[in-house]
Design a protein around this motif. Structure first.
Motif, PDB file in Angstrom:
ATOM      1  N   VAL A  13     -10.483   5.444  -3.441  1.00 14.88           N
ATOM      2  CA  VAL A  13     -10.957   4.813  -4.679  1.00 14.88           C
ATOM      3  C   VAL A  13     -12.313   5.391  -5.074  1.00 14.88           C
ATOM      4  N   VAL A  14     -13.216   5.496  -4.117  1.00 17.43           N
ATOM      5  CA  VAL A  14     -14.555   6.019  -4.386  1.00 17.43           C
ATOM      6  C   VAL A  14     -14.482   7.489  -4.800  1.00 17.43           C
ATOM      7  N   LEU A  15     -13.716   8.282  -4.098  1.00 19.69           N
ATOM      8  CA  LEU A  15     -13.624   9.710  -4.384  1.00 19.69           C
ATOM      9  C   LEU A  15     -13.074   9.962  -5.789  1.00 19.69           C
ATOM     10  N   LEU A  16     -11.993   9.298  -6.152  1.00 23.73           N
ATOM     11  CA  LEU A  16     -11.435   9.517  -7.475  1.00 23.73           C
ATOM     12  C   LEU A  16     -12.307   8.912  -8.565  1.00 23.73           C
ATOM     13  N   ARG A  17     -13.026   7.853  -8.254  1.00 25.49           N
ATOM     14  CA  ARG A  17     -13.966   7.293  -9.231  1.00 25.49           C
ATOM     15  C   ARG A  17     -15.069   8.306  -9.528  1.00 25.49           C
ATOM     16  N   LEU A  18     -15.519   9.042  -8.502  1.00 27.45           N
ATOM     17  CA  LEU A  18     -16.511  10.091  -8.721  1.00 27.45           C
ATOM     18  C   LEU A  18     -15.966  11.206  -9.600  1.00 27.45           C
ATOM     19  N   ALA A  19     -14.651  11.396  -9.575  1.00 28.97           N
ATOM     20  CA  ALA A  19     -14.007  12.406 -10.410  1.00 28.97           C
ATOM     21  C   ALA A  19     -13.652  11.858 -11.790  1.00 28.97           C
ATOM     22  N   GLY A  20     -14.006  10.604 -12.051  1.00 27.62           N
ATOM     23  CA  GLY A  20     -13.759  10.024 -13.361  1.00 27.62           C
ATOM     24  C   GLY A  20     -12.461   9.247 -13.497  1.00 27.62           C
ATOM     25  N   ILE A  21     -11.782   8.998 -12.384  1.00 30.11           N
ATOM     26  CA  ILE A  21     -10.524   8.251 -12.415  1.00 30.11           C
ATOM     27  C   ILE A  21     -10.760   6.876 -11.794  1.00 30.11           C
ATOM     28  N   PRO A  22     -10.664   5.818 -12.596  1.00 29.11           N
ATOM     29  CA  PRO A  22     -10.862   4.474 -12.040  1.00 29.11           C
ATOM     30  C   PRO A  22      -9.682   4.072 -11.171  1.00 29.11           C
ATOM     31  N   GLY A  23      -9.879   3.034 -10.392  1.00 28.67           N
ATOM     32  CA  GLY A  23      -8.786   2.574  -9.538  1.00 28.67           C
ATOM     33  C   GLY A  23      -9.094   1.275  -8.852  1.00 28.67           C
ATOM     34  N   VAL A  24      -8.101   0.803  -8.116  1.00 29.39           N
ATOM     35  CA  VAL A  24      -8.237  -0.425  -7.342  1.00 29.39           C
ATOM     36  C   VAL A  24      -7.698  -0.192  -5.944  1.00 29.39           C
ATOM     37  N   GLN A  25      -8.146  -1.034  -5.054  1.00 28.63           N
ATOM     38  CA  GLN A  25      -7.669  -1.000  -3.678  1.00 28.63           C
ATOM     39  C   GLN A  25      -6.671  -2.140  -3.509  1.00 28.63           C
ATOM     40  N   ALA A  26      -5.520  -1.842  -2.930  1.00 28.16           N
ATOM     41  CA  ALA A  26      -4.485  -2.853  -2.720  1.00 28.16           C
ATOM     42  C   ALA A  26      -3.922  -2.697  -1.317  1.00 28.16           C
ATOM     43  N   HIS A  27      -3.823  -3.804  -0.606  1.00 21.58           N
ATOM     44  CA  HIS A  27      -3.275  -3.785   0.753  1.00 21.58           C
ATOM     45  C   HIS A  27      -1.955  -4.534   0.771  1.00 21.58           C
ATOM     46  N   GLY A  28      -0.932  -3.896   1.267  1.00 15.24           N
ATOM     47  CA  GLY A  28       0.367  -4.547   1.396  1.00 15.24           C
ATOM     48  C   GLY A  28       1.201  -4.461   0.137  1.00 15.24           C
ATOM     49  N   ALA A  29       2.458  -4.830   0.288  1.00 16.63           N
ATOM     50  CA  ALA A  29       3.427  -4.707  -0.795  1.00 16.63           C
ATOM     51  C   ALA A  29       3.098  -5.612  -1.977  1.00 16.63           C
ATOM     52  N   GLU A  30       2.680  -6.843  -1.709  1.00 18.35           N
ATOM     53  CA  GLU A  30       2.413  -7.787  -2.802  1.00 18.35           C
ATOM     54  C   GLU A  30       1.246  -7.336  -3.670  1.00 18.35           C
ATOM     55  N   GLU A  31       0.146  -6.944  -3.045  1.00 20.60           N
ATOM     56  CA  GLU A  31      -1.020  -6.499  -3.806  1.00 20.60           C
ATOM     57  C   GLU A  31      -0.728  -5.209  -4.564  1.00 20.60           C
ATOM     58  N   THR A  32       0.001  -4.289  -3.930  1.00 18.50           N
ATOM     59  CA  THR A  32       0.326  -3.027  -4.587  1.00 18.50           C
ATOM     60  C   THR A  32       1.223  -3.263  -5.791  1.00 18.50           C
ATOM     61  N   ALA A  33       2.253  -4.079  -5.625  1.00 18.03           N
ATOM     62  CA  ALA A  33       3.160  -4.387  -6.742  1.00 18.03           C
ATOM     63  C   ALA A  33       2.404  -5.084  -7.870  1.00 18.03           C
ATOM     64  N   ALA A  34       1.509  -5.995  -7.535  1.00 18.26           N
ATOM     65  CA  ALA A  34       0.728  -6.690  -8.556  1.00 18.26           C
ATOM     66  C   ALA A  34      -0.187  -5.724  -9.303  1.00 18.26           C
ATOM     67  N   ALA A  35      -0.779  -4.780  -8.578  1.00 14.51           N
ATOM     68  CA  ALA A  35      -1.652  -3.785  -9.220  1.00 14.51           C
ATOM     69  C   ALA A  35      -0.857  -2.891 -10.165  1.00 14.51           C
ATOM     70  N   VAL A  36       0.342  -2.486  -9.745  1.00 11.05           N
ATOM     71  CA  VAL A  36       1.190  -1.656 -10.614  1.00 11.05           C
ATOM     72  C   VAL A  36       1.582  -2.435 -11.862  1.00 11.05           C
ATOM     73  N   GLN A  37       1.985  -3.687 -11.702  1.00  9.85           N
ATOM     74  CA  GLN A  37       2.356  -4.506 -12.854  1.00  9.85           C
ATOM     75  C   GLN A  37       1.176  -4.699 -13.803  1.00  9.85           C
ATOM     76  N   ASP A  38      -0.011  -4.851 -13.248  1.00  6.34           N
ATOM     77  CA  ASP A  38      -1.210  -4.994 -14.062  1.00  6.34           C
ATOM     78  C   ASP A  38      -1.438  -3.743 -14.917  1.00  6.34           C
ATOM     79  N   VAL A  39      -1.256  -2.582 -14.311  1.00  7.97           N
ATOM     80  CA  VAL A  39      -1.411  -1.324 -15.053  1.00  7.97           C
ATOM     81  C   VAL A  39      -0.366  -1.232 -16.162  1.00  7.97           C
ATOM     82  N   LEU A  40       0.881  -1.548 -15.839  1.00 10.47           N
ATOM     83  CA  LEU A  40       1.951  -1.435 -16.824  1.00 10.47           C
ATOM     84  C   LEU A  40       1.776  -2.414 -17.990  1.00 10.47           C
TER      85      LEU A  40
END
Length: 104
Positions: A13-40
């Protein structure tokens, strides 16, 4: 169009943020799926959705569904700082399975 990262570790997350790409950290299937749905649902300007391989491995059905969609965002899986989960011959195996051509 913009890029967005969903990662299972802070370093990516930190490395890509330095390259200008924002992001989030998600642990496990539930958090990852929720993050993807949030983006969509909330981030219509995202054209490239970047997932670390370990985050993508927690939601294989969702990854498959995203790859089969006929609209943005484009899904890209990247290794994290621990290295790739795929074998060294991943690309040649992928080509051989997809089109039946042996690449040497």
């Amino acid at each position: 169009m913009k890029g967005f990262l969903i990662s299972d570790n802070h370093d990516s997350v930190v490395l890509l943020r330095l390259a200008g790409i924002p992001g989030v950290q998600a642990h496990g299937a539930e958090e990852t799926a929720a993050a993807v749905q949030d983006v969509l649902e909330k981030r219509r300007d995202v054209g490239v959705l970047v997932l670390t391989e370990r985050a993508a491995a927690t939601v294989p059905a969702l990854v498959k569904a995203l790859r089969e969609r006929d609209e943005p965002p484009l899904l890209v899986e990247i290794p994290d700082r621990h290295g790739s989960l795929r074998g060294a011959d991943f690309l040649t195996r992928y080509i051989r399975e997809a089109i039946g051509v042996k690449v040497e």
